[in-house]
Write a protein that holds these residues in place. Structure first.
Motif, short mmCIF file in Angstrom:
data_model
loop_
_atom_site.label_atom_id
_atom_site.label_comp_id
_atom_site.label_asym_id
_atom_site.label_seq_id
_atom_site.Cartn_x
_atom_site.Cartn_y
_atom_site.Cartn_z
N ARG A 158 0.84 -1.20 0.00
CA ARG A 158 0.00 0.00 0.00
C ARG A 158 0.87 1.25 0.00
O ARG A 158 0.63 2.18 -0.77
CB ARG A 158 -0.91 -0.02 1.24
N ILE A 162 0.83 4.09 -2.99
CA ILE A 162 0.59 5.51 -2.72
C ILE A 162 1.77 6.33 -3.23
O ILE A 162 1.61 7.38 -3.87
CB ILE A 162 0.42 5.72 -1.20
N SER A 166 1.75 9.20 -6.26
CA SER A 166 2.28 10.54 -6.03
C SER A 166 3.40 10.86 -7.02
O SER A 166 3.43 11.95 -7.60
CB SER A 166 2.76 10.61 -4.58
N ALA A 199 -5.73 18.41 -8.24
CA ALA A 199 -5.32 18.04 -6.89
C ALA A 199 -6.42 17.23 -6.20
O ALA A 199 -6.15 16.21 -5.55
CB ALA A 199 -4.99 19.28 -6.07
N ILE A 200 -7.67 17.68 -6.38
CA ILE A 200 -8.79 16.97 -5.74
C ILE A 200 -8.89 15.55 -6.31
O ILE A 200 -9.07 14.57 -5.56
CB ILE A 200 -10.11 17.76 -5.94
N VAL A 202 -6.47 13.73 -7.52
CA VAL A 202 -5.36 12.93 -6.99
C VAL A 202 -5.66 12.48 -5.56
O VAL A 202 -5.41 11.33 -5.18
CB VAL A 202 -4.04 13.75 -7.04
N ILE A 203 -6.22 13.40 -4.76
CA ILE A 203 -6.56 13.05 -3.38
C ILE A 203 -7.58 11.93 -3.36
O ILE A 203 -7.45 10.93 -2.62
CB ILE A 203 -7.10 14.29 -2.62
N ALA A 206 -5.91 8.66 -4.24
CA ALA A 206 -5.06 8.14 -3.16
C ALA A 206 -5.90 7.54 -2.04
O ALA A 206 -5.60 6.45 -1.53
CB ALA A 206 -4.17 9.25 -2.61
N VAL A 207 -6.98 8.24 -1.67
CA VAL A 207 -7.81 7.74 -0.58
C VAL A 207 -8.53 6.47 -1.02
O VAL A 207 -8.65 5.50 -0.26
CB VAL A 207 -8.80 8.84 -0.11
N GLN A 210 -6.31 3.57 -0.62
CA GLN A 210 -6.27 3.14 0.78
C GLN A 210 -7.40 2.14 1.06
O GLN A 210 -7.19 1.10 1.67
CB GLN A 210 -6.47 4.34 1.72
N VAL B 78 -2.19 11.12 1.27
CA VAL B 78 -2.45 12.15 0.27
C VAL B 78 -1.12 12.73 -0.24
O VAL B 78 -0.30 13.16 0.55
CB VAL B 78 -3.32 13.27 0.85
N PRO B 79 -0.90 12.68 -1.58
CA PRO B 79 0.36 13.21 -2.12
C PRO B 79 0.58 14.68 -1.78
O PRO B 79 -0.36 15.48 -1.79
CB PRO B 79 0.21 13.02 -3.62
N ALA B 82 -0.64 17.54 -4.12
CA ALA B 82 -2.07 17.84 -4.09
C ALA B 82 -2.41 18.76 -2.91
O ALA B 82 -3.18 19.71 -3.05
CB ALA B 82 -2.87 16.55 -3.99
#
Lengths: 229, 247
Positions: A158, A162, A166, A199-200, A202-203, A206-207, A210, B78-79, B82
């Motif tokens: 994990r 992540i 990134s 950016a949103i 990507v967040i 990523a979440v 998870q 969270v990168p 971002a």
């Protein structure tokens, strides 16, 4: 606050949802690069971690232990952006391969170190019992040590995934596609809505990753191992 | 001439041009280094100041801990780029835009290590303190926190080293300390600043790591006598290997 509202408005524009610069295409690109990098990382680091953790006799075992553990923190010092730019400048730019190298290099330590630590932590009694039942080295590794080490191995995977997501975002700066494009192109055009939108996304990715790994861990970690926590 | 040196010599641009380093060491590189130090160490201090009370609270009220752990582990995922971009809307293009997310990462690493550190204190040590008449506060400050130092320091080392490397990502929004050398190098298609930046960042991280180890040794003289508990050593190793994860 207005800036965030602007980014939300960015999502509602029709042109964001189609074509090669649309969100579905960029998201797919990002997921594809990430899975590719992840597959290569796991192919290299998982067998290496399992074998290094399993072999515990001999003079070299102590030294590898020290090297693997200290590489965990040393790897955190590698600057992603610098490695990406150097790889692209030193090889021919625009290709996927120069970007995949730093992508994998930065992710390998997480899987390697966690797998190694996971196998190392298996109680000696458990291993002795397996050997007493007549299992040979590889069987002990695959049927006892691997399942017991599974929670740590998944944690390493994990962390690596992540890290890859990134790095792939930052790789937009050296020409890679994917969600990072919105951030880099937006910065170049002074278009904050596009940057924040990227950016949103990507967040969210990523979440979501998870949660995927939390699900995978429910499916693959044996109930007995989980209960012992 | 070996084939490798022949290739290197035939390149128009050598990997490192020492004269460029000499010309820029005084102002550009020194200024980037100064910015880099501020951007990476301020978040470590901020994170530590918040993580200590939060970690102590989590160690005491264990029911709060899983929720805090889940939150910090999502945050850690969270990168950085971002978070930088989102924060630009609130803090503009200032140092805070880089410092706040890095402080949050530091917090995510340190809270679990404070909790693990406190939990690594053996029960018989705690009982001995109680038997000597130590109240809860004095026990915490005089016995439990000092014994937690090795594990907390392991978390501090992880956070410091990752901050030092993450600051350079800030150069994508123009605030990146030594990372500015990377963007300069790409714009001019010139490898020297990039190599300088990478070497400087790794060197800075290694030196900081060693300094923190030294501080840890000075703060915990009893560890050298070899009386550090096995539990504490395991917790230290766990922090160094798996920091940011939820175990």
């Amino acid at each position: 606050m207005n800036a965030i509202l602007g980014a939300l408005e960015w999502f509602t524009r029709a042109q964001q949802w189609s074509g090669p610069d649309g969100i579905p295409a960029r998201l797919l690109e990002h997921v594809w690069y990430s899975l590719l990098g992840f597959a290569i990382t796991v192919l290299i680091a998982l067998p290496a971690g399992l074998v290094l953790g399993h072999v515990r006799r001999g003079r070299l075992a102590g030294l590898t232990g020290f090297l693997v553990t200290s590489s965990a923190n040393a790897a955190r010092a590698l600057p992603t952006l610098g490695l990406l730019i150097l790889a692209v400048i030193l090889t021919s730019a625009g290709d996927l391969v120069p970007i995949l190298i730093p992508l994998v290099v930065l992710a390998v330590p997480a899987v390697l170190v966690n797998t190694y630590a996971g196998v190392r932590q298996v109680e000696p009694g458990l291993r002795d019992a397996a050997e007493g039942m007549g299992m040979r080295g590889p069987q002990v590794l695959l049927r006892v040590e691997l399942p017991v080490a599974m929670p740590l191995i998944l944690l390493g995977m994990r962390t690596a995934m992540i890290q890859i997501i990134s790095t792939a975002t930052i790789a937009a700066y050296v020409g890679l596609g994917g969600l990072g494009r919105y951030i880099v192109d937006g910065y170049a055009r002074q278009d904050y809505d596009s940057m924040a939108g990227g950016a949103i996304l990507v967040i969210v990715l990523a979440v979501a990753t998870q949660f995927v790994f939390a699900g995978v861990s429910r499916l693959t970690v044996s109930p007995g191992v989980r209960a012992r926590g | 001439m070996s084939p490798l040196t022949a290739v290197l010599a035939s390149e128009a641009e050598p990997l490192i041009r020492w004269d460029w380093i000499e010309r820029n060491l005084g102002d550009d590189i020194a200024e980037a280094l100064r910015e880099h130090l501020i951007l990476s160490f301020t978040p470590v201090l901020l994170g530590l100041v918040v993580a200590l009370p939060l970690g102590i609270a989590c160690a005491r009220w264990r029911r709060v801990y899983p929720a805090v752990l889940a939150a910090t582990s999502v945050l850690y995922a969270v990168p950085a780029i971002a978070l930088f971009v989102v924060l630009v809307a609130f803090t503009g293009l200032t140092y805070s835009t880089v410092i706040i997310p890095l402080a949050a990462y530091t917090l995510s690493v340190l809270v679990p290590s404070v909790v693990d550190g406190l939990h690594s204190v053996p029960a018989h040590v705690r009982q001995a303190a109680v038997a000597m008449g130590f109240g809860p506060l004095r026990r915490l400050v005089r016995v439990e926190l000092p014994l937690a130092i090795p594990v907390v320091m392991a978390g501090l080392r992880v956070a410091t080293v990752s901050n030092i490397s993450l600051v350079s990502v800030g150069s994508l929004i123009g605030i990146g300390g030594l990372g500015e050398l990377f963007t300069t190098g790409l714009k001019r298609d010139f490898p020297t600043p990039i190599v300088v930046g990478i070497v400087a960042i790794i060197a800075l991280a290694l030196v900081s790591d060693m300094l923190l180890l030294l501080i840890q040794r000075l703060l915990t003289p009893w560890e050298r006598a070899g009386s550090g508990g096995r539990k504490a050593r395991r917790a230290q190793e766990k922090t160094l290997v798996t920091a940011g994860g939820e175990r």
